[in-house]
Design a protein around this motif. Structure first.
Motif, short mmCIF file in Angstrom:
data_model
loop_
_atom_site.label_atom_id
_atom_site.label_comp_id
_atom_site.label_asym_id
_atom_site.label_seq_id
_atom_site.Cartn_x
_atom_site.Cartn_y
_atom_site.Cartn_z
N ARG A 147 0.84 -1.19 0.00
CA ARG A 147 0.00 0.00 0.00
C ARG A 147 0.88 1.25 0.00
NH1 ARG A 147 -3.16 -2.73 4.99
NH2 ARG A 147 -4.43 -4.23 3.81
N TYR A 148 0.32 2.33 -0.47
CA TYR A 148 1.11 3.57 -0.49
C TYR A 148 1.55 3.95 0.93
CZ TYR A 148 0.50 4.73 -5.43
OH TYR A 148 0.57 4.75 -6.79
N GLN A 149 0.71 3.70 1.91
CA GLN A 149 1.09 4.01 3.28
C GLN A 149 2.28 3.17 3.73
OE1 GLN A 149 -0.11 6.59 5.20
NE2 GLN A 149 1.69 6.03 6.42
N ASP A 150 2.36 1.92 3.25
CA ASP A 150 3.52 1.07 3.56
C ASP A 150 4.81 1.75 3.10
OD1 ASP A 150 1.99 -1.07 4.59
OD2 ASP A 150 1.75 -1.94 2.60
N ALA A 151 4.76 2.31 1.91
CA ALA A 151 5.96 2.95 1.36
C ALA A 151 6.42 4.09 2.26
CB ALA A 151 5.69 3.45 -0.06
N TYR A 152 5.46 4.86 2.78
CA TYR A 152 5.82 5.94 3.71
C TYR A 152 6.34 5.37 5.03
CZ TYR A 152 3.53 9.47 0.80
OH TYR A 152 3.19 10.32 -0.22
N ASP A 153 5.69 4.32 5.53
CA ASP A 153 6.09 3.74 6.82
C ASP A 153 7.49 3.14 6.76
OD1 ASP A 153 3.60 4.43 7.79
OD2 ASP A 153 2.75 2.41 7.60
N LEU A 154 7.89 2.66 5.60
CA LEU A 154 9.20 2.03 5.45
C LEU A 154 10.34 3.03 5.40
CD1 LEU A 154 8.17 -0.67 2.84
CD2 LEU A 154 9.24 -1.17 5.05
N LYS A 155 10.06 4.23 4.97
CA LYS A 155 11.12 5.23 4.76
C LYS A 155 12.07 5.35 5.94
CE LYS A 155 13.41 8.82 3.24
NZ LYS A 155 14.53 8.66 2.29
N PRO A 156 11.60 5.56 7.18
CA PRO A 156 12.56 5.73 8.28
C PRO A 156 13.23 4.44 8.73
CG PRO A 156 10.31 5.81 9.12
CD PRO A 156 10.20 5.78 7.63
N GLU A 157 12.77 3.29 8.24
CA GLU A 157 13.30 2.01 8.70
C GLU A 157 14.27 1.36 7.72
OE1 GLU A 157 12.77 1.35 11.66
OE2 GLU A 157 11.03 2.62 12.09
N VAL A 158 14.32 1.85 6.49
CA VAL A 158 15.24 1.28 5.50
C VAL A 158 16.53 2.08 5.53
CG1 VAL A 158 15.63 0.69 3.09
CG2 VAL A 158 13.33 0.47 4.07
N TYR A 159 17.55 1.50 6.14
CA TYR A 159 18.82 2.18 6.28
C TYR A 159 19.84 1.69 5.25
CZ TYR A 159 19.82 -2.08 8.97
OH TYR A 159 19.95 -3.39 9.37
N THR A 160 19.45 0.71 4.45
CA THR A 160 20.28 0.28 3.32
C THR A 160 19.81 1.07 2.10
OG1 THR A 160 18.74 -1.57 2.95
CG2 THR A 160 20.70 -2.00 4.30
N GLU A 161 19.55 0.42 0.97
CA GLU A 161 19.03 1.12 -0.20
C GLU A 161 17.53 0.88 -0.31
OE1 GLU A 161 21.00 0.65 -3.88
OE2 GLU A 161 22.78 1.71 -3.17
N TYR A 162 16.80 1.95 -0.51
CA TYR A 162 15.34 1.87 -0.64
C TYR A 162 15.00 2.08 -2.11
CZ TYR A 162 10.44 2.67 0.78
OH TYR A 162 9.08 2.60 0.97
N SER A 171 -0.11 9.43 -9.15
CA SER A 171 -0.06 9.05 -7.74
C SER A 171 1.30 8.47 -7.37
CB SER A 171 -1.17 8.04 -7.41
OG SER A 171 -1.07 6.89 -8.23
N PHE A 172 1.91 7.73 -8.29
CA PHE A 172 3.23 7.17 -8.05
C PHE A 172 4.28 8.28 -7.99
CE2 PHE A 172 7.28 5.39 -9.51
CZ PHE A 172 7.42 4.30 -8.69
N MET A 173 4.19 9.22 -8.90
CA MET A 173 5.14 10.34 -8.91
C MET A 173 5.07 11.10 -7.59
SD MET A 173 6.82 10.48 -11.81
CE MET A 173 7.38 12.18 -11.85
N LYS A 174 3.87 11.38 -7.13
CA LYS A 174 3.71 12.10 -5.87
C LYS A 174 4.32 11.34 -4.72
CE LYS A 174 0.14 14.07 -2.85
NZ LYS A 174 -1.32 14.25 -2.64
N LEU A 175 4.10 10.02 -4.70
CA LEU A 175 4.65 9.17 -3.65
C LEU A 175 6.17 9.23 -3.62
CD1 LEU A 175 4.03 6.68 -1.61
CD2 LEU A 175 4.67 5.27 -3.58
N VAL A 176 6.79 8.99 -4.77
CA VAL A 176 8.26 8.92 -4.84
C VAL A 176 8.89 10.27 -4.52
CG1 VAL A 176 10.22 8.50 -6.36
CG2 VAL A 176 8.23 6.98 -6.45
N LEU A 177 8.32 11.34 -5.04
CA LEU A 177 8.88 12.67 -4.80
C LEU A 177 8.75 13.09 -3.34
CD1 LEU A 177 7.72 14.49 -8.04
CD2 LEU A 177 10.05 13.76 -7.46
N SER A 178 7.75 12.53 -2.67
CA SER A 178 7.58 12.82 -1.25
C SER A 178 8.56 12.03 -0.40
CB SER A 178 6.13 12.51 -0.83
OG SER A 178 5.96 12.69 0.56
N ILE A 179 8.74 10.75 -0.72
CA ILE A 179 9.59 9.87 0.07
C ILE A 179 11.07 10.07 -0.23
CG2 ILE A 179 10.20 7.44 0.48
CD1 ILE A 179 7.22 6.78 0.13
#
Length: 237
Positions: free
Chosen positions: A52-67, A76-84
């Motif tokens: 889910r799009y919310q998963d992508a946001y939730d993962l951001k602070p927890e992925v310390y390798t390469e995301y 909607s995808f562009m907005k997601l990626v540009l935000s994260i």
């Protein structure tokens, strides 16, 4: 060493099939990194049938390798990626009703579109990769888009290799050689598994990263996640 990025879509699929939050996607991402994976990949689709799009946001602070976030660059995808602002965005031309990705970009036909999208990501300091079939003219077209990397779509190789046809590696090796000559980084993914990953890595020069999800999760059901990740890492050395 070629980096291993674990695609965790299947974990989200399992969670969604039952409702609730088991298995927990964020915890699984933390675990695969702890087990040695050098990246986490997600591929959210507009219908959110797995990640889910919310998963992508939730993962951001927890992925310390390469995301790495994969997907078709709809609004909607562009907005997601540009935000994260993940480490990498991989552009995949999947249709809305596709079960899984089934083709690479026609980099000649969609050149202008890809240039505009990639320029937007570059302005935001996001590394870009585009999903391509192992066709030399498509590699040349990819170079013209300004992408940093390509991701070789490996389903044909995997299928032919399972039939005993090792010659299927040739177009991939040729495309990798051309990509390197053109200054493009090389990633790969789709149907790579413990059965074929070492042969593929040994025959693809300058392979930077593989993204593996379905096979890795299926193998882990029998062998255990930590064990399977370390088996991949051993084969990718």
């Amino acid at each position: 060493m070629t980096k291993l990025s674990v695609n965790i879509n299947k974990i989200a699929t399992l969670r969604n099939s039952r409702g609730g939050d088991v298995p927990n996607v964020v915890q699984f991402a933390k675990d695969v990194q702890r087990f040695g994976a050098q990246g986490v990949t997600v591929h959210p689709r507009p219908d959110e049938r797995h990640i889910r799009y919310q998963d992508a946001y939730d993962l951001k602070p927890e992925v310390y390798t390469e995301y790495n976030i994969e997907g078709n660059p709809v609004d909607s995808f562009m907005k997601l990626v540009l935000s994260i602002k993940p480490t990498q965005v991989t552009l995949v031309p999947d249709a809305v009703n596709a079960i899984t990705s089934n083709a690479g970009w026609d980099t000649l036909k969609h050149k202008d579109f890809l240039i505009d999208i990639i320029n937007e990501f570059k302005r935001n300091d996001i590394r870009t990769s585009i999903f391509v079939d192992p066709v030399l003219k498509q590699i040349e077209g990819a170079k013209e888009t300004g992408t940093d990397r390509i991701e070789l779509y490996t389903e044909t190789f995997a299928h032919q290799y399972s039939l005993g046809n090792k010659e299927a590696i040739k177009p991939y090796a040729e495309c990798a050689q051309l990509a390197s000559k053109l200054g493009l980084g090389i990633n790969a993914g789709h149907d790579l598994s413990l059965d074929n990953i070492q042969f593929f890595k040994e025959n693809i020069p300058n392979l930077l990263e593989v993204s593996i999800g379905h096979a890795l999760i299926a193998e882990s059901l029998y062998l255990g996640v930590e064990n399977v990740i370390n088996m991949y890492l051993h084969k990718l050395k």
